[in-house]
Design an enzyme around this catalytic site. Sequence first.
Site: not given
Ligand code: 5GP
Length: 179
Positions: A103, A155, A168
């Site tokens: 996502d 976010f 979601r």
């Molecule tokens: P990373 O490890 O790249 O920092 O983050 C990946 C995961 O963090 C994504 O798969 C998601 O679950 C969560 N995440 C990161 N940024 C966001 C955001 O802006 N909104 C939401 N809902 N989840 C996020």
Amino acid sequence: MSLPALATDIETLISAEEIRVRTIELGREITRDYKGKDLTILLILKGSFVFGADLVREIDLPLSVDFIGLASYGAETKSSGVVRITQDLSRPVEGRHLLIVEDIIDTGLTMKYLLENLQSRHPKSIKVCSLLEKPAGVQHATRIDYIGFTIPDKFVVGYGLDYAERYRNLPFVGAMREG
Ligand code: 5GP
């Protein structure tokens, strides 16, 4: 961050129509790139279930779909980089061409963990398709082969993405209004 009561407390960043158009384009690219190959689409749960469901219907190839559940330990809105598998793949991926469908990539730490984990299972190739990327947060640069949209460091929720398991089901990607 407090939980807004209504979906109207969320400002649209990417509309349902923009997502639809971009998903069709990505599906065409993937179809072209994987012609003649045995493709396995790997959806990361839970966030990519909506995007993944739309994307696979735009890929005009025989393919299989599998799911892997990942959760990051730590703060609610930031990845800690310490990832655990909450649900593993249902079948071995050795010798398969894997396309991971995510996502959002923020710090890149979740993807780093997943790529290392999957490499040890000896697929024929691995590529990454992410609906969203937030370049501001990058701690580990990941090659993203297919990107839907690049977004500012906010976010976001909707179209599969949650805040405390809500939102979601919104058909668009939005940011929560602050204050
Ligand atoms: P990373 O490890 O790249 O920092 O983050 C990946 C995961 O963090 C994504 O798969 C998601 O679950 C969560 N995440 C990161 N940024 C966001 C955001 O802006 N909104 C939401 N809902 N989840 C996020």
